[in-house]
Design an enzyme around this catalytic site. Structure first.
Site, PDB file in Angstrom:
ATOM      1  N   SER A   1      24.641  50.463  19.081  1.00  0.00           N
ATOM      2  CA  SER A   1      25.855  50.030  19.751  1.00  0.00           C
ATOM      3  C   SER A   1      25.148  50.124  21.260  1.00  0.00           C
ATOM      4  O   SER A   1      25.962  49.226  22.178  1.00  0.00           O
ATOM      5  CB  SER A   1      27.017  50.526  19.628  1.00  0.00           C
ATOM      6  OG  SER A   1      27.489  50.051  18.332  1.00  0.00           O
TER       7      SER A   1
ATOM      8  N   HIS B   1      40.073  45.639  14.880  1.00  0.00           N
ATOM      9  CA  HIS B   1      40.372  45.952  16.367  1.00  0.00           C
ATOM     10  C   HIS B   1      41.593  44.867  16.628  1.00  0.00           C
ATOM     11  O   HIS B   1      41.915  45.104  17.759  1.00  0.00           O
ATOM     12  CB  HIS B   1      39.228  45.752  17.235  1.00  0.00           C
ATOM     13  CG  HIS B   1      38.212  47.035  17.150  1.00  0.00           C
ATOM     14  ND1 HIS B   1      37.068  46.892  16.511  1.00  0.00           N
ATOM     15  CD2 HIS B   1      38.349  48.214  17.410  1.00  0.00           C
ATOM     16  CE1 HIS B   1      36.259  47.913  16.290  1.00  0.00           C
ATOM     17  NE2 HIS B   1      37.192  48.886  16.933  1.00  0.00           N
TER      18      HIS B   1
ATOM     19  N   CYS C   1      33.464  47.043  19.388  1.00  0.00           N
ATOM     20  CA  CYS C   1      33.818  46.153  18.276  1.00  0.00           C
ATOM     21  C   CYS C   1      32.681  45.482  17.683  1.00  0.00           C
ATOM     22  O   CYS C   1      32.151  44.583  18.530  1.00  0.00           O
ATOM     23  CB  CYS C   1      34.901  45.236  18.578  1.00  0.00           C
ATOM     24  SG  CYS C   1      35.394  44.102  17.379  1.00  0.00           S
TER      25      CYS C   1
END
Lengths: 614, 368
Positions: free
Chosen positions: A326, A369, A382
């Site tokens: 991420s 989310h 997300c």
């Protein structure tokens, strides 16, 4: 006779004239040789005959001390110590067997060891000094000195040996030296420096990359010796030149802190000064002690080092390549904003999964989310938001921004064996695997999985460029190189590799997202916020087994299959220009395993800076 | 293919001279390598016999066909040798600080040795085609200059200053032998002298300058070249009038001499055979060179004359530079002593030179 022949024959007459002159020149030249021979062999012959009786002119080479390595504050990281070496000149030691026998007896060194050394040097000219035993102790020295007259041809020489006072600290960065091997001996060198058997040469790390500066120039003496090989007179001396001293950008205190922070993990931490790209700390755990590489590493110890699954010899900060996970959303976000695929108002609803061509891609939060925008998507990491934008961008547009940020190629830091990582493109896949890029693969790439690979140093560099307003500095670890007399031959200057190809607005949005990761209550790293200094950053959890369905938290995953934990972060205050990246192998969640380490490092840096100012 | 008249004109004198030199070489080499402790060294003696055997084939090949064919083949030969030098740069074996050899299995070739002959052949062709009764001008010299500069540059790059210098000296001797206008000659010499300073100051790196200075003055390097020259002088001088006897040289036996089987082999000979032996060898070389020039004298057409002068020039410069060096009269350079030093490439190229001289000698009576 034709005209042509006439010219030729007149030409040849000319040549015949010339030949006479040529013969005269040749005879004069050879007469000189004969006169010289007569002079050497008859006029000076007697003298030379005597000098040849026992050839009393020898060459003794004197090694130049190797340059030292310091941290940025002049703390010694590598220096030299004297070593007492026992040596023999076979021509002077006659009868050799008897001399060696006595030596073994007096100095208490095993006879086999000595004989083995002598046999290994059979090809060496008899008047040359052969090393019998390096680093002898005081007792041996005393024994040899006492029996000096009973041990012809045996001498004790002082040489200089490397030592690393910090032992395991910074081992990967400093590196070590070792005896030059046959391949290194025959290597072609730009400056044509010639190594000799027995010379030390840098093998890894700074010792290797700065070898040409650190090594000095060997000196030597032409000496006159007596029949027993003892020096009577020094005829000529060539001064050796000590090597240059190398100052690293590393700050020993920050380094020690970094090492202690990751000491319980397998992983790496890189600390950069984002205002110029200087590496303030580079730690890789587990580490190893450098000194046994000088004094002699046992086979056992070596096997232990190379069979350790945590790879202690590897500098994970630059050599290990991990999926950025991420943390790569920084790149995807930049690309999406700059290419107009998303703006700060673009909203996506995250139900916890994403359907694409009868395949379901899960968000890490399986409950979803809900509605997210670029800020909350970064803050909460997300996946679905980035699946959407990544899909719209396509792999090549993402790669463009990744490469502009310096990913996918070596950073160019002054250390060898650096990994370049990998940023996939459709062209790369076609070339490498012969098949076309599949749109589904872009989805993994957008969140830093798939083929993506980066080193912790690369991610620190990307983070630093976000922090400093878009300048990608080449990370450097050399602060300064100076001669032994203190004359500076090289000084680090910030070197721009390039700039992020993004507008100030895009940069502002990305920064705001990274700020929310730490400072918004819903951010994935909200736990690590500090009151005294603002931290921005991004968590990452790099899956090594790609099975997104199998993420039941209650199921225990075997340790070596657990995800790697990433965190990259920086202080948003330019007064404290520090950027940090951390990887914890199999640490599972970036927010738990990695983020607190970055927080502690930034806090430590802040406190010591404030402390210095007071 | 072989005219009986040719056999009649075969140059026995040249063959006998070559045999004398070859024997002197093998005898000295035997002594030089026996002193070495390694068996690898001893095998060099056997290898040298093989080289000479192969050299005889090269020699025969060099005189079998009319040398005038070389004129036609000058460009391909030259191109081939330059190609080999480029290969050295790309794939050459790196040893002892330079890249000089091409390795084919067990055999290593030093193309710079062959290059010397190729340069002589192509210059002989050019000058015999372009010589003018009134002398060559600067414009006429541009092509020979380029033809010399290409191999010179490639050999300097290896780096092998000694061989590069020999190539230059050989080319210069051939050029001076043909007619050049005085003005041109003085102009060239002047320009070269003027250009030296800027090249020295700006084009060369510090270590390159150091290497040239050491080359010119071995005493600057008392631990390397300077020491070798001292030891070589001790070896030669200690031979005195009659020498210490074959296989008795102590300088050689104790390995004080560097490269005692290649570049410094003359010192071994001088130590063991004394002034009588070493002066004889010098005289033998002198006779060979005068003999070569005499062949040039007897040849009735320019190509053969220039070719013979050039080939003789190779033998002259190599022997003069090598012997001068070991006596401390010349820069320390890695130039082998023709027929005496160990080395396949050197033996081959020298036997090729002899073959070419025989060729010109045999056919000087032939008219087409």
């Amino acid at each position: 006779m034709s005209d042509d022949d006439e010219i030729k024959s007149s030409e040849n007459d000319w040549y015949r004239q010339r030949l006479g002159g040529l013969m005269f020149c040749v005879m004069t030249a050879f007469a000189m040789l004969i006169i010289r021979l007569f002079h050497l062999q008859n006029v000076q012959g007697e003298e030379f005959r005597q000098r040849a009786e026992y050839n009393y002119i020898r060459i003794q080479s004197v090694d130049a001390p190797r340059g030292l390595i310091f941290d940025r504050n002049r703390k010694v990281l590598a220096d030299n110590r004297p070593s007492l070496d026992l040596a023999i000149v076979l021509k002077d030691a006659k009868p050799v067997d008897e001399t060696i026998g006595k030596l073994s007896e007096y100095a208490n060194i095993s006879l086999e060891e000595l004989i083995a050394k002598v046999n290994a040097n059979r090809g060496v000219p008899a008047y040359k000094s052969v090393l019998l035993k390096a680093d002898i102790n005081m007792d041996m020295l005393a024994a040899v000195e006492v029996h000096k007259f009973d041990l012809p041809g045996i001498s004790v020489n002082i040489s200089s040996r490397r030592q690393y006072p910090e032992k395991e600290s910074m081992a990967h960065v400093i590196g070590y030296v070792g005896e030059v091997n046959s391949q290194e001996l025959n290597e072609e060198r730009e400056d044509e420096y010639e190594y000799r058997v027995g010379d030390y040469i840098g093998k890894i790390g700074i010792e290797k990359s700065q070898e040409e500066f650190l090594r000095g120039t060997r000196g030597g003496r032409q000496v006159e010796v007596d029949a027993k090989g003892r020096v009577v007179r020094v005829l000529k001396t060539v001064e050796g030149k000590p090597g240059h001293n190398v100052y690293l950008t590393i700050d020993d205190e920050l380094q020690k802190k970094a090492e202690s922070l990751i000491s319980a993990t397998t992983g790496a931490m890189v600390v950069l000064d984002y205002s110029n790209g200087e590496v303030l700390a580079m730690a890789s755990n587990p580490s190893f002690d450098l000194n046994p590489f000088i004094t002699g590493l046992s086979r056992d110890a070596w096997n232990k080092l190379i069979s350790n699954p945590a790879r202690p010899l590897e500098n994970k900060a630059i050599q290990a390549e991990y999926p950025p996970a991420s943390t790569y959303k920084i790149i995807t976000a930049m690309a999406a904003l700059e290419e107009g695929v998303a703006n700060e108002r673009t909203g996506v609803s995250c139900p916890g999964y994403y359907h694409f061509k009868d395949h379901t891609y899960r968000c890490w939060n399986k409950f979803g989310h809900g509605p997210v925008n670029v800020f909350s998507a970064m803050a909460q990491s997300c996946d679905v938001f980035f699946y959407h934008t990544g899909q719209k961008l396509g792999v090549d547009r993402i790669a463009k921004y990744a490469k502009a940020a310096g990913l996918g190629s070596r950073t160019g830091i002054e250390l060898d064996h650096e990994g370049g990582g990998l940023i996939p493109t459709s062209e790369w896949k076609k070339r490498r695997m012969g098949v076309s890029w599949r749109a589904g693969e872009t989805i993994s790439v957008a969140i830093g999985q798939g083929y993506n690979l980066t080193t912790p140093l690369q991610m620190a560099m990307v983070t630093a460029s976000i922090a400093n307003g878009g300048i990608v500095y080449r990370p450097t670890i050399i602060k300064k190189i100076e001669t032994a007399e203190g004359y500076v031959v090289h000084e680090a200057a910030p070197e721009e590799k390039g700039r992020l190809p993004i507008s100030p607005k895009t940069l502002e949005i990305v920064r705001k997202g990274l700020k929310q990761v730490v400072n918004s209550p819903s951010g994935t790293a909200y736990k690590i916020r500090l009151a005294q200094i603002e931290i921005c950053g991004k968590t990452g959890t790099a899956q090594i087994v790609s099975n997104p369905k199998d993420d039941d938290p209650k199921r225990k995953v075997a340790a070596h299959l657990r995800s790697h934990a990433w965190f990259v972060g920086y202080s948003s205050s330019e007064k404290y220009p520090i950027a940090v990246s951390v990887i914890v192998e199999h640490g599972e969640h970036g927010s738990d395993a990695a983020a607190p380490l970055v927080r502690n490092m930034i806090r430590y840096y802040y406190e010591s800076e404030v402390g210095h100012q007071e | 293919m072989f005219d009986r008249r040719l056999a009649y004109h075969f140059d026995w004198g040249l063959l006998i001279l070559t045999i004398f030199l070859g024997c002197a070489g093998l005898i000295t080499l035997h002594s030089a390598v026996s002193a070495g402790s390694g068996d690898a060294q001893k095998s060099l003696y056997i290898k040298q016999w093989i080289w000479f055997g192969a050299g005889i084939i090269v020699m025969v090949a060099s005189f079998a066909a009319d040398y005038k064919n070389l004129k036609r083949w000058a460009k391909p030969i030259y191109g081939f040798c330059v190609g080999l030098l480029v290969c050295v740069m790309l794939f050459g074996r790196y040893a002892g600080g330079s890249k000089r050899w091409l390795t084919f299995g067990p055999v290593s070739l030093q193309p710079s040795e062959l290059m010397k002959i190729a340069v002589v052949i192509i210059l002989a062709k050019y000058y015999s085609d372009n010589a003018k009764p009134e002398g060559m001008t600067l414009k006429d010299l541009i092509i020979p200059f380029i033809l010399t500069l290409i191999p010179f540059g490639l050999i300097v790059k290896q780096p092998d200053l000694g061989t590069a210098m020999t190539v230059f000296l050989i080319a210069a001797s051939v050029t001076l032998f043909v007619k050049i206008r005085w003005r041109t000659f003085l102009g060239l010499t002047g320009t070269a002298l003027v250009l030296m300073a800027p090249v020295w100051l700006f084009a060369l790196k510090e270590y390159q300058r150091q290497r040239i200075l050491t080359f010119l003055d071995p005493d600057r390097d008392p631990l390397g070249a300077g020491y070798h020259i001292i030891q070589s002088k001790i070896a030669i001088g200690s031979g005195m009038m009659y020498g210490k006897g074959w296989m008795q040289g102590s300088q050689n036996a104790l390995s004080f001499l560097p490269e005692h089987h290649t570049d410094f082999i003359f010192s071994v000979l001088a130590e063991e055979w004394g002034f009588v032996g070493s002066a004889s060898l010098v005289v033998l070389f002198l006779i060979l060179i005068i003999y070569g020039l005499n062949i040039a004298y007897g040849c009735k057409e320019p190509f053969g004359t220039i070719l013979s002068v050039g080939v003789t020039g190779i033998i002259f410069w190599q022997s003069f530079i090598n012997m001068g060096m070991v006596m401390g009269l010349m820069p320390v350079v890695g130039v082998p002593l023709p027929f005496i030093s160990y080395g396949g490439s050197s033996v081959m190229s020298m036997m090729c030179c002899i073959g070419i001289l025989m060729n010109v000698s045999m056919r000087r009576f032939m008219f087409e």
